[in-house]
Motif scaffolding. Structure first.
Motif, PDB file in Angstrom:
ATOM      1  N   THR A 187       0.829  -1.208   0.000  1.00 21.00           N
ATOM      2  CA  THR A 187       0.000   0.000   0.000  1.00 21.00           C
ATOM      3  C   THR A 187       0.868   1.265   0.000  1.00 21.00           C
ATOM      4  OG1 THR A 187      -0.179   0.094   2.408  1.00 21.00           O
ATOM      5  CG2 THR A 187      -1.881  -1.154   1.258  1.00 21.00           C
TER       6      THR A 187
ATOM      7  N   PRO B 243      -4.107  -2.773  -1.473  1.00 21.31           N
ATOM      8  CA  PRO B 243      -3.340  -1.999  -2.466  1.00 21.31           C
ATOM      9  C   PRO B 243      -4.223  -1.454  -3.587  1.00 21.31           C
ATOM     10  CG  PRO B 243      -2.372  -4.184  -2.121  1.00 21.31           C
ATOM     11  CD  PRO B 243      -3.651  -4.173  -1.375  1.00 21.31           C
TER      12      PRO B 243
ATOM     13  N   ALA C 127      -5.821   1.542  -2.335  1.00 23.37           N
ATOM     14  CA  ALA C 127      -4.816   2.615  -2.174  1.00 23.37           C
ATOM     15  C   ALA C 127      -4.370   3.186  -3.521  1.00 23.37           C
ATOM     16  CB  ALA C 127      -3.607   2.072  -1.397  1.00 23.37           C
TER      17      ALA C 127
END
Ligand code: AMP
Ligand code: GLY
Length: 429
Positions: free
Chosen positions: A49, A73, A76
């Motif tokens: 992330t 992720p 993000a």
């Protein structure tokens, strides 16, 4: 070809293992990976992330494809950042992955595209939420809007309990993730997981899977990430899959592309098989864990052309060839049993020695995928998480797959762990 796999769970170990078998692949890189993945390819200790560090790593390695395993992720913005630098990514954009990271976003899209799901209300105001509750009947389904590590859904039997839950969520129970909530109609039925590989236009439907979310035998106790799974799930008949395709997946994929947020990656559709047909319980922007383990184990062919085409486009055109290369028509029944640390999904200890993993993996047809594991100073395998191993097997029938998976489990020597002995009870004979 160099492929980078992002994540460190059993799901990602299974993906890395499967990808490594492709004749197209020279090297697999894992970020951050785990000791099991380390035997597939080198692991890099970068937080997926952390977009800045991830970009630097990707610029060093220059992979031909990045496969993103977990949701964090994606939420993000990792896929967007890497695509902006010209890399091919299997995993939806931040915007498209809101299907998972915001329940309200997903519900609004389903309403817009007329996709069957539970009736709902979406709230940021406590009084409005409590007023809405009074108009509903039990059981009440209360959901935190944002990502809450699989704990954000609470089902309440009484109005009082529901009111308390709404208040707790909206006053910080899951921090920002529950400042907004969704209140939903309760759906009755059996649940199943459908996985669709898509580039935003074409779609490949993988065999349906079922997992066991509850920690205890008989599907009792607290919800977990999943204690075991199998595929194909017989509850999803060809007719039902056709309904999922025409009523749910196609309108969603087409609608999102038209709305300028094409979905590229794997779409996980959690459905309830109700008397009125399939209805959406949830969408996830990733493979399920442990459903991914059984899907990777059961596919006899090469998964890489499918993953690559989801990232680059052209799935509709290459559909036949890609599914042939995957061996989709020859999918082998498969099952997985999760070995977890005593106490999971609540507090548990880490650092206990686990023996017998190699012996388990040596049983014919058995693969052991590692999740929360680590190596101690002497190089011994130790536990390092809640869900620790996914002991996975294929067979000519589901029954055979379960027998083999449990034969594998019997080789594992880990007094600090437990597993459910009834994985697949719905379908075992
Ligand atoms: P979710 O995170 O949305 O999948 O919810 C977690 C679990 O809660 C699901 O797997 C279902 O078992 C249950 N659930 C969620 N929404 C509903 C609903 N509307 N009706 C019945 N059960 C639900
Ligand atoms: N096994 C359920 C999930 O991955 O969300």
């Amino acid at each position: 070809m160099k492929i980078m796999v992002i994540g460190s769970g059993g799901r990602e170990h299974a993906l890395a293992w499967k990808i490594r078998q492709s004749a197209l692949v020279d090297e697999v890189f894992c970020v951050p990976g785990n000791p099991g993945m380390d035997s597939v390819g080198p692991c890099f200790d970068v937080d997926p992330t952390d977009i800045q560090n991830m970009q630097e790593l990707v610029l060093q390695i220059v992979p031909d494809l990045v496969v993103v395993g977990p949701e964090a992720p994606l939420a993000a913005g990792l896929s967007d950042a890497l695509r902006a630098r010209g890399f091919d990514v299997f995993g939806p954009s931040q915007r498209a992955s809101q299907l998972e990271s915001s329940k309200g976003f997903a519900k609004d899209l389903m309403a817009k595209y007329d996709i069957p799901t539970a009736a709902y209300g979406r709230f940021t105001d406590l009084t409005a939420a409590l007023d809405y509750l009074e108009t509903q009947s039990p059981p009440y389904v209360i959901k935190a809007d944002g990502l809450a590590a699989g704990k954000g859904v609470v089902i309440c039997q009484s109005l009082e309990e529901a009111e308390n839950e709404v208040e707790a969520m909206m006053t910080g129970k899951f921090g920002d993730a529950s400042s907004e909530i969704v209140i939903e109609e309760f759906m009755e039925g059996e649940e199943a997981s459908i996985f669709v590989l898509t580039d935003g236009e074409g779609a490949i439907y993988l065999p349906a899977a079922q997992d066991h979310k509850r920690v205890g035998e008989g599907d009792t106790g607290l919800n977990t990430g999943g204690m075991g799974a199998y595929a194909p799930a017989p509850v999803v008949t060809p007719r039902l899959l056709e309904l999922v395709q025409t009523l749910i997946a196609e309108p969603l994929i087409t609608g999102m592309t038209e709305d300028d947020m094409p979905y590229q990656g794997v779409l996980y559709i959690g459905i309830m098989v109700t008397d009125q047909g399939p209805k959406v319980v949830e969408f996830n922007a990733r493979f399920g864990d442990p459903e991914c383990q059984v899907l990777m184990a059961g596919l006899p062919g090469d998964i890489v052309p499918a993953l690559l085409t989801c990232a680059t486009g052209g799935l509709a055109l290459g559909h036949r060839q890609i599914t042939d290369m995957m061996g989709l028509q020859s999918f082998q029944p498969s099952a997985t049993v999760v070995f977890a640390a005593n106490g999971y999904p609540e507090a548990y200890v880490k650092g206990e020695v686990i023996r017998g993993v190699d012996e388990a993996g040596a049983v014919e047809g058995v693969m052991v995928f590692q999740a929360g594991t680590d190596l101690d100073d002497t190089g011994q395998l130790v536990s390092n998480g809640g869900r620790v191993l996914a002991i996975t097997a294929t067979g000519d029938t589901l029954n055979e797959a379960f027998s083999k998976a449990y034969a594998g489990v019997n080789h594992v020597d880990w007094p600090g762990g437990f597993y459910r002995r009834d994985i697949g009870w719905r379908v075992r004979q």
